[in-house]
Design a protein around this motif. Structure first.
Motif: not given
Length: 446
Positions: A61-66, A151-159, A180-186
């Protein structure tokens, strides 16, 4: 695999991150409501320190955001981009158990050979070389255990990260970015879907010269194990370092590999970074990863071309129509002017009919200055909510541009683009998309 990647180790790290996040959130609240000054660069560095022990999905996710402009401030992007996405590979005992779970206890008998050491390790899984019973060289992509819960835990951290940011800066709403990131990562967790994506790409690119896609081996694949033919090749930068005269040919092959699926079928490879491609001796490109694939409505593709025409001709009404087709709402004249600043940066290489390097207008420094200017202007016009479909299109375009920057190719990008879109017909895109996706069991876009 180290203890840091066990469920207990991960939970311990989340506890540490949660504590750090709480402190950062409190400081942001102090700045907002009490007038206490927050040094954003210092805050971003602390954020990286808080997250530094996490491996796996959050690092992806960090790579995506960058690479998504204005998803986070530049200070955050610089710090997060330093995080390493490479997870430690699983040792042989873990691999044996995981393979047995996917293919059954007699799994080794289904291969002539299977290399114990991973050929590559990434954030969600690792790849082992093998030889099938038919003698074909194979790549076996095996997912790490417990990745769905991770993944679910990390997406909560992203929020949490996004909420911290939005309390400090409301120029860009990150709600749909997170969705969108959550959908693609899942989706990336479903190797069965990735196998179908790979089959779609083999179909779409079958007649495109200089582009190669692995073939799935269905009888050796599951939702957590993806077995495909092994494609030999060298990393892009290693190849051009020894054969610099190949830069232009490789760039044109990359251009076709990415843009033929988009303009003819409405499909993009959403993760175009250097590690997902290798180069063959004949300078052909191997596409290696299909976990992050995005399918667009044909009308979205038309909007990409409409915006190009709007920028080329100065047609503001057509620009508004293009942005609306992408999902932007509450579009004012001022917002269009700001969005066009970024669009001109992205489209610049194809607006000029001459041979040139991408770097002339799309360098990292110019991009950063443009992003900062856009961010400042967005605050002035009241902010914007990024539509979901736009997130990975923009991210992928910037990511591919970065590959071209590394290649330093000199090409007439204008001619390449115009040759590709000549005779564009949105109905034809819809018909081709329906046919190829239906053939391989991939859902049509909503």
């Amino acid at each position: 695999m180290t203890d840091e990647n066990t469920l207990g180790g991960r939970l311990a790290r989340y506890a540490r991150v949660g504590t750090a996040m709480g402190g950062l959130a409190a400081r942001l609240a102090g700045e907002r409501y009490l007038g206490l000054r927050l040094e954003r660069a210092e805050h971003a560095a602390e954020l990286r320190t808080a997250l530094g022990g996490l491996k796996g999905p959050l690092m992806k996710v960090a790579q995506i955001l960058s690479t998504i402009p204005d998803a986070l401030p530049q200070e955050y992007v610089q710090e997060l981009s330093q995080l390493q996405a490479d997870a430690p590979s699983m040792g042989w005992p873990f691999v044996k158990r995981r393979m047995a779970a996917e293919l059954g206890p007699g799994w080794q008998g289904r291969f002539r050979s299977f290399e114990r050491t991973a050929a590559a390790a990434a954030s969600l899984g690792q790849v082992h070389r093998a030889v099938g019973q038919d003698g074909r060289l194979l790549a076996c992509k095996l997912q790490y255990p417990d990745m769905q819960s991770a993944v679910e835990a990390d997406l909560r951290q992203l929020r949490v990260i996004f909420s911290i940011y939005q309390r400090a800066d409301r120029a860009v709403s990150t709600r749909q970015v997170h969705e969108e990131i959550a959908a693609r990562l899942r989706e990336e967790l479903d190797y069965g879907l990735e196998a179908r994506h790979m089959a779609v790409y083999r179909d779409m690119l079958a007649d495109v010269e200089g582009v190669h896609v692995p073939e799935v081996v269905p009888e050796l694949s599951t939702r957590r194990l993806l077995t495909m033919t092994w494609l030999d090749g060298r990393r892009i930068l290693d190849f051009v370092r020894t054969e610099p005269e190949a830069r232009n040919q490789i760039a044109m092959n990359m251009f076709r590999a990415w843009y033929v699926p988009f303009y003819f079928y409405g499909v993009i490879h959403g993760d175009p970074h250097l590690g997902n491609y290798t180069i063959r001796p004949d300078r052909g490109v191997n596409l290696l990863d299909f976990g992050c694939v995005r399918v667009f409505r044909p009308g979205f593709v038309k909007g990409v071309i409409d915006l190009y025409e709007a920028l080329r001709t100065g047609d503001d009404e057509l620009a508004v129509e293009a942005y609306r087709s992408w999902g932007f709402d509450r579009i004012s004249k001022e917002l269009v002017e700001v969005l066009n600043l970024w669009a001109r940066f992205v489209y610049a290489p194809i607006l000029d009919d001459r041979t040139r390097q991408i770097e002339e207008t799309n360098s990292g420094l110019y991009g950063r200055e443009t992003a900062e200017k856009v961010h400042r202007r967005l605050r002035e016009v009241g902010g914007v909510e990024i539509p979901r479909e736009f997130v990975f299109m923009d991210r992928a375009a910037i990511g591919l541009g970065s590959v071209f920057l590394h290649l330093k190719a000199e090409i007439n990008w204008y001619r390449l683009f115009h040759d590709l879109i000549a005779g564009f017909d949105v109905r034809a895109v819809s018909e081709r998309q329906t046919a190829v996706l239906s053939r391989h069991g991939v859902p049509l876009p909503a």
